[in-house]
Design a protein around this motif. Structure first.
Motif, PDB file in Angstrom:
ATOM      1  N   CYS A 114     -46.842 -28.450 -41.078  1.00 27.70           N
ATOM      2  CA  CYS A 114     -46.460 -27.577 -42.183  1.00 27.70           C
ATOM      3  C   CYS A 114     -45.114 -28.029 -42.744  1.00 27.70           C
ATOM      4  O   CYS A 114     -44.133 -28.158 -41.993  1.00 27.70           O
ATOM      5  N   ALA A 115     -45.077 -28.251 -44.040  1.00 33.17           N
ATOM      6  CA  ALA A 115     -43.845 -28.678 -44.694  1.00 33.17           C
ATOM      7  C   ALA A 115     -42.808 -27.555 -44.725  1.00 33.17           C
ATOM      8  O   ALA A 115     -41.608 -27.813 -44.850  1.00 33.17           O
ATOM      9  N   ASN A 116     -43.251 -26.321 -44.579  1.00 29.23           N
ATOM     10  CA  ASN A 116     -42.345 -25.182 -44.659  1.00 29.23           C
ATOM     11  C   ASN A 116     -41.695 -24.847 -43.314  1.00 29.23           C
ATOM     12  O   ASN A 116     -40.484 -24.735 -43.225  1.00 29.23           O
ATOM     13  N   CYS A 117     -42.524 -24.684 -42.259  1.00 28.82           N
ATOM     14  CA  CYS A 117     -41.978 -24.227 -40.977  1.00 28.82           C
ATOM     15  C   CYS A 117     -42.046 -25.279 -39.868  1.00 28.82           C
ATOM     16  O   CYS A 117     -41.504 -25.067 -38.790  1.00 28.82           O
ATOM     17  N   GLY A 118     -42.742 -26.376 -40.116  1.00 28.48           N
ATOM     18  CA  GLY A 118     -42.821 -27.452 -39.140  1.00 28.48           C
ATOM     19  C   GLY A 118     -43.892 -27.291 -38.068  1.00 28.48           C
ATOM     20  O   GLY A 118     -44.002 -28.127 -37.184  1.00 28.48           O
ATOM     21  N   GLN A 139     -48.827 -20.085 -39.041  1.00 27.39           N
ATOM     22  CA  GLN A 139     -47.523 -19.537 -38.676  1.00 27.39           C
ATOM     23  C   GLN A 139     -46.868 -18.816 -39.857  1.00 27.39           C
ATOM     24  O   GLN A 139     -46.504 -17.661 -39.757  1.00 27.39           O
ATOM     25  N   CYS A 140     -46.723 -19.527 -40.980  1.00 25.28           N
ATOM     26  CA  CYS A 140     -45.977 -18.948 -42.108  1.00 25.28           C
ATOM     27  C   CYS A 140     -46.852 -18.626 -43.326  1.00 25.28           C
ATOM     28  O   CYS A 140     -46.376 -17.984 -44.258  1.00 25.28           O
ATOM     29  N   GLY A 141     -48.113 -19.073 -43.316  1.00 25.20           N
ATOM     30  CA  GLY A 141     -49.024 -18.739 -44.405  1.00 25.20           C
ATOM     31  C   GLY A 141     -48.953 -19.633 -45.623  1.00 25.20           C
ATOM     32  O   GLY A 141     -49.714 -19.446 -46.571  1.00 25.20           O
ATOM     33  N   ILE A 142     -48.067 -20.611 -45.627  1.00 24.05           N
ATOM     34  CA  ILE A 142     -47.972 -21.534 -46.753  1.00 24.05           C
ATOM     35  C   ILE A 142     -49.251 -22.365 -46.817  1.00 24.05           C
ATOM     36  O   ILE A 142     -49.775 -22.801 -45.796  1.00 24.05           O
ATOM     37  N   ALA A 143     -49.748 -22.588 -48.023  1.00 23.01           N
ATOM     38  CA  ALA A 143     -50.986 -23.339 -48.193  1.00 23.01           C
ATOM     39  C   ALA A 143     -50.833 -24.368 -49.304  1.00 23.01           C
ATOM     40  O   ALA A 143     -50.000 -24.224 -50.200  1.00 23.01           O
TER      41      ALA A 143
END
Length: 170
Positions: A114-118, A139-143
């Motif tokens: 994940c580019a946002n939370c790793g 984990q963070c829901g970023i898609a």
């Protein structure tokens, strides 16, 4: 909490207890779906309906990549521990446990970060509106779309095996 649901939950616990430690993800899913469908009237009402249990009841499991699910070994042992720690009193917790279990059984997890939370490992879903595959971080829901393109909204559903094969993800 009705005493009837406590009895139904006890039957589920017994069904899970009867599964061999080496049960395949398909065997685990079949046990869950059989139980869910047998008592579907309970799962079409809140809190279960709030978690979309109607889609699980009508699900054709053969359409999904269950065989490559991570629900085996330690993951299966952890699931059993969660199930046996619930006494049928807290439907909300039971709904979350079962929803998360369906996700583990039905959603392909790919080795992407994940580019946002790793977090390592992203779930692959299908954007129902444009039939494009999406990577989503649990984990963070970023898609994002699997081709790296930015999302333009949409409603995500479980990606079927045929969709994953078409995109060469399996």
């Amino acid at each position: 909490m009705s005493d009837r649901f406590k009895g139904i939950w006890s039957k589920f616990q017994e069904n899970i207890r009867n599964l061999d430690e080496g049960a395949s993800p398909r065997e685990i899913l079949d046990v869950i779906l059989d139980w869910l469908r047998k008592y579907k009237e309970y799962f079409l009402r809140p809190p279960f309906s709030d978690y979309g249990f109607n889609r699980f009841i009508t699900l054709d499991a053969s359409d999904y990549p269950v065989e490559i699910s991570l629900m085996r070994g330690e993951e299966f042992h952890f699931f059993k521990k969660l199930v046996f720690n619930q006494q049928g009193k807290d439907k909300e917790s039971i709904a979350r446990i079962l929803r998360d279990t369906f996700e583990m059984l039905l959603v392909l997890e790919v080795d992407e970060k994940c580019a946002n939370c790793g977090r390592d490992g992203l779930g692959v879903y299908l954007n129902e509106e444009n039939a494009k595959l999406v990577y989503e971080c649990k984990q963070c829901g970023i898609a994002k779309y699997t081709d790296g393109a930015k999302l333009d909204g949409g409603h995500y559903v479980f990606a079927k095996t045929v969709d994953l094969i078409k995109e060469k993800l399996i």
